[in-house]
Design a protein around this motif. Structure first.
Motif, PDB file in Angstrom:
ATOM      1  N   TYR A   1     -70.116 -64.672 -31.544  1.00 38.61           N
ATOM      2  CA  TYR A   1     -70.207 -63.265 -31.704  1.00 38.61           C
ATOM      3  C   TYR A   1     -70.397 -63.289 -33.272  1.00 38.61           C
ATOM      4  O   TYR A   1     -70.518 -64.100 -34.037  1.00 38.61           O
ATOM      5  CB  TYR A   1     -68.938 -62.472 -31.528  1.00 38.61           C
ATOM      6  CG  TYR A   1     -67.760 -62.876 -32.461  1.00 38.61           C
ATOM      7  CD1 TYR A   1     -67.673 -61.987 -33.376  1.00 38.61           C
ATOM      8  CD2 TYR A   1     -66.959 -64.013 -32.431  1.00 38.61           C
ATOM      9  CE1 TYR A   1     -66.553 -62.360 -34.776  1.00 38.61           C
ATOM     10  CE2 TYR A   1     -66.298 -64.397 -33.414  1.00 38.61           C
ATOM     11  CZ  TYR A   1     -65.760 -63.538 -34.328  1.00 38.61           C
ATOM     12  OH  TYR A   1     -64.924 -63.749 -35.227  1.00 38.61           O
TER      13      TYR A   1
ATOM     14  N   ASN B   1     -67.131 -57.467 -31.342  1.00 37.72           N
ATOM     15  CA  ASN B   1     -67.171 -58.117 -30.151  1.00 37.72           C
ATOM     16  C   ASN B   1     -66.253 -59.530 -30.361  1.00 37.72           C
ATOM     17  O   ASN B   1     -66.432 -60.420 -29.241  1.00 37.72           O
ATOM     18  CB  ASN B   1     -68.964 -59.013 -30.476  1.00 37.72           C
ATOM     19  CG  ASN B   1     -69.854 -57.903 -30.325  1.00 37.72           C
ATOM     20  OD1 ASN B   1     -69.682 -56.930 -29.578  1.00 37.72           O
ATOM     21  ND2 ASN B   1     -70.716 -57.809 -31.384  1.00 37.72           N
TER      22      ASN B   1
ATOM     23  N   THR C   1     -77.010 -61.444 -31.218  1.00 36.37           N
ATOM     24  CA  THR C   1     -75.543 -61.318 -31.588  1.00 36.37           C
ATOM     25  C   THR C   1     -75.628 -60.192 -32.913  1.00 36.37           C
ATOM     26  O   THR C   1     -74.339 -59.582 -33.230  1.00 36.37           O
ATOM     27  CB  THR C   1     -74.804 -62.469 -31.899  1.00 36.37           C
ATOM     28  OG1 THR C   1     -75.382 -63.324 -33.067  1.00 36.37           O
ATOM     29  CG2 THR C   1     -74.602 -63.439 -30.655  1.00 36.37           C
TER      30      THR C   1
ATOM     31  N   LEU D   1     -71.574 -54.100 -26.931  1.00 35.16           N
ATOM     32  CA  LEU D   1     -70.997 -55.330 -27.257  1.00 35.16           C
ATOM     33  C   LEU D   1     -71.957 -56.426 -26.682  1.00 35.16           C
ATOM     34  O   LEU D   1     -72.261 -56.601 -25.612  1.00 35.16           O
ATOM     35  CB  LEU D   1     -69.789 -55.228 -26.553  1.00 35.16           C
ATOM     36  CG  LEU D   1     -68.724 -54.060 -26.760  1.00 35.16           C
ATOM     37  CD1 LEU D   1     -67.432 -54.220 -26.223  1.00 35.16           C
ATOM     38  CD2 LEU D   1     -68.669 -53.946 -28.262  1.00 35.16           C
TER      39      LEU D   1
END
Length: 583
Positions: free
Chosen positions: A500, A505, A534, A540
């Protein structure tokens, strides 16, 4: 059928034709990594392939283990120049031999002391630079060791001494100069001078020249869609991602990146291909920015501010307390009137500061502990910060993912195969297979599933992200499997991991990672790392690396559909664990 015969039968059927022998190759034995001819600037190289499980395989004369499913791996030293590495397979009174040919570039070697010389192989800068007064200028040259080295900047009237360059061979010299009151707006030659032990004095100009911009006349540029702003001229990390047509002040160019001014003490760098530079100088005035008015648009809270033109910005997020900090560069506050909607909002507190002239920072504290996404849009002299509300909790305990749209993105596809295992498994196929199993699990739990691809098709990263936004996804699961680099010992690295970057996240990545470790898979880590996907902020996002295709034991697991189903179940279980505490 004997076990060894079954293994060979499996390999011949399973592997694509490109993995089988061509010409003199045999279908029971092949080298799958690296390519038979390649170039690597490394000291050690891993080699992988397949053979009958009972065969004796030697790499460069040394025996290596052949795993029960036929995979073998090894690692060899590379010498500078051409390396011919024999790999042999002995089985049933038959020996097959193939050769990997790898070229390792020769390292930078010291020059001779006599006669005195300057070596054109290393003269920096190697390309033209655009700098402003006060900027650093690194100069490097290579020549005879034990010499007196100097550098002269055209038009400045004096030379500067150079010191031996730490970390480079003898005879390399370096210095970092500060751009001063040098001639402006014209290319200046950078000339190196070396006086050697034999008394000879040699001069040579660097390939790159330096042009000094006038501080009063910076250049103006406009960003292209999804422009990364880096923190350094070379490599570095992304400070922020800007949308299309954001005007920026250009104050230099180093290597292939424009240098832009953000604050007084903060600069950013943009790849030349990501910025449209105007041909003439131009100064962008600071824009007034109003305080925000708050409205709801479906499941998003909108904070709208008036301004004259778009400006560069950064967003920082914290989770405890839950807050966003939006910093605008080239702006000043024009009002403090904040209008709240006639309804309960997710805003706890809004405040602004001006950390320096023409820099405005808004801090928005939130009531919801788990943040679900945010993004910035400029339109019609308006800046809008959108913050996503948490989706409503499912009322059906048996369908905990009801109301959620989850995008599954099986990595790679088409001509982009991804990692390749010792026996020839292609990552793109494994990713798609366990994504299909994961979709089944998510649907059972009440979630809506959207795929980026359901076949062996090639997609760009931008197309994948666009698909997620088009479907208004709540969660984006980027599904991959891992592999080590060419120089790493593949037998020492295995296991599962999640990744992440944006703080919102982390909890999702941790929950999925905890479940994957229970399969069990060896732990590799829950890792914070910035990839293009990411860094996405409006949903998310996590990256899942199921296992290492480069490790034979992990590879053997990934060959089994039953294991892929367990892996999919673990990921879905982690998503459910997260959702039960997040909404």
């Amino acid at each position: 059928m004997r076990r060894s015969e079954w293994a060979v039968f499996f390999l011949v059927l399973f592997l694509p034709a490109s993995a089988l022998w061509s010409q003199a190759r045999d279908p029971i034995f092949a080298i799958t990594y690296p390519a038979i001819e390649d170039t690597f600037a490394i000291a050690k190289l891993r080699i992988a392939g397949y053979a009958p499980p009972e065969a004796l395989v030697r790499i460069n004369g040394s025996p290596v283990r052949v795993y029960p499913h036929g995979a073998f791996i090894g690692r060899v030293d590379l010498q500078p120049g051409l390396n011919a590495i024999p790999v042999s397979c002995s089985w049933r009174q038959r020996t097959l031999v193939d050769t990997v040919r790898v070229f390792r570039p020769h390292p930078l070697a010291p020059s001779a002391e006599i006669p005195t010389l300057l070596d054109a192989v290393l003269l920096e800068p190697s390309s033209d630079l655009l700098l402003s007064p006060g900027d650093p200028l690194e100069v490097v040259c290579k020549g005879s060791p034990a010499a007196e080295a100097e550098v002269y900047i055209e038009g400045t009237g004096r030379s500067r001494p150079l010191a031996p360059a730490f970390g480079l061979p003898a005879g390399c010299y370096r210095s970092v100069l500060t751009v001063g009151d040098w001639p402006r707006q014209k290319p200046l030659h950078i000339v190196f001078s070396l006086t050697g032990c034999d008394g000879l004095r040699i001069q040579q100009a660097a390939p790159g020249r330096v042009t000094v911009l006038s501080p009063e006349d910076p250049l103006l540029g406009y960003t292209r869609p999804e422009t990364n702003v880096w923190n350094a001229a070379r490599d570095g990390v992304v400070l922020t991602v800007l949308p299309d047509s954001i005007p920026v002040q250009i104050v230099g160019k180093v290597l292939n990146r424009w240098r832009i001014r953000l604050g007084k003490a903060l600069a950013g760098y943009i790849e030349a291909s990501d910025l449209q530079a105007e041909p003439t100088a131009g100064t962008l005035p600071a824009t007034p920015v109003s305080a925000p008015s708050l409205t709801y648009e479906q499941d998003w809270l909108r904070l709208e501010m008036r301004l004259d033109h778009p400006v560069p910005f950064t967003i920082e997020q914290s989770v405890d307390p839950a807050a966003l900090e939006l910093t605008l560069y080239g702006a000043f506050i024009s009002s403090t009137w904040i209008t709240h909607p006639n309804a309960e909002t997710i805003i706890k507190h809004i405040a602004w500061t001006q950390p320096e002239e023409q820099v405005v920072r808004w801090r928005i504290e939130l009531t919801q502990h788990q943040q679900w996404g945010h993004y910035v849009v400029f339109q019609d002299k308006r800046l809008s910060l959108y913050i996503r509300r948490a989706p409503a909790k499912s009322q059906d305990s048996g369908k905990p993912l009801a109301g959620l749209t989850i995008l599954l993105d099986p990595g790679h596809g088409g001509s982009e195969s991804g990692a390749r295992s010792s026996i020839g498994l292609e990552e793109k196929e494994i990713n798609l297979q366990y994504a299909r199993y994961l979709a089944e699990e998510i649907r059972k739990a009440g979630g809506t599933v959207v795929f980026t691809r359901t076949a062996d098709t090639l997609l760009t990263i931008a197309q994948r992200i666009h698909r997620a936004r088009q479907e208004r996804a709540h969660l984006y699961l980027w599904l991959h499997n891992n592999s080590v680099g060419p120089e790493v010992d593949a037998g020492r690295v295995r296991g599962t991991s999640t990744y992440y970057y944006i703080p919102q996240n982390r909890a999702l990545a941790e929950k999925v990672y905890d479940r994957l470790r229970r399969i069990p898979l060896s732990p590799y880590g829950c890792i914070q790392q910035a990839y293009t996907v990411t860094r996405v902020r409006d949903m998310l996002v996590i990256l899942v690396e199921g296992a290492f295709m480069s490790h034979p034991e992990d590879e053997r697991l990934l060959m089994q559909p039953s294991f892929l189903r367990r892996m999919a179940g673990a990921i879905c279980g982690g998503v459910i664990d997260f959702v039960r505490t997040a909404r």
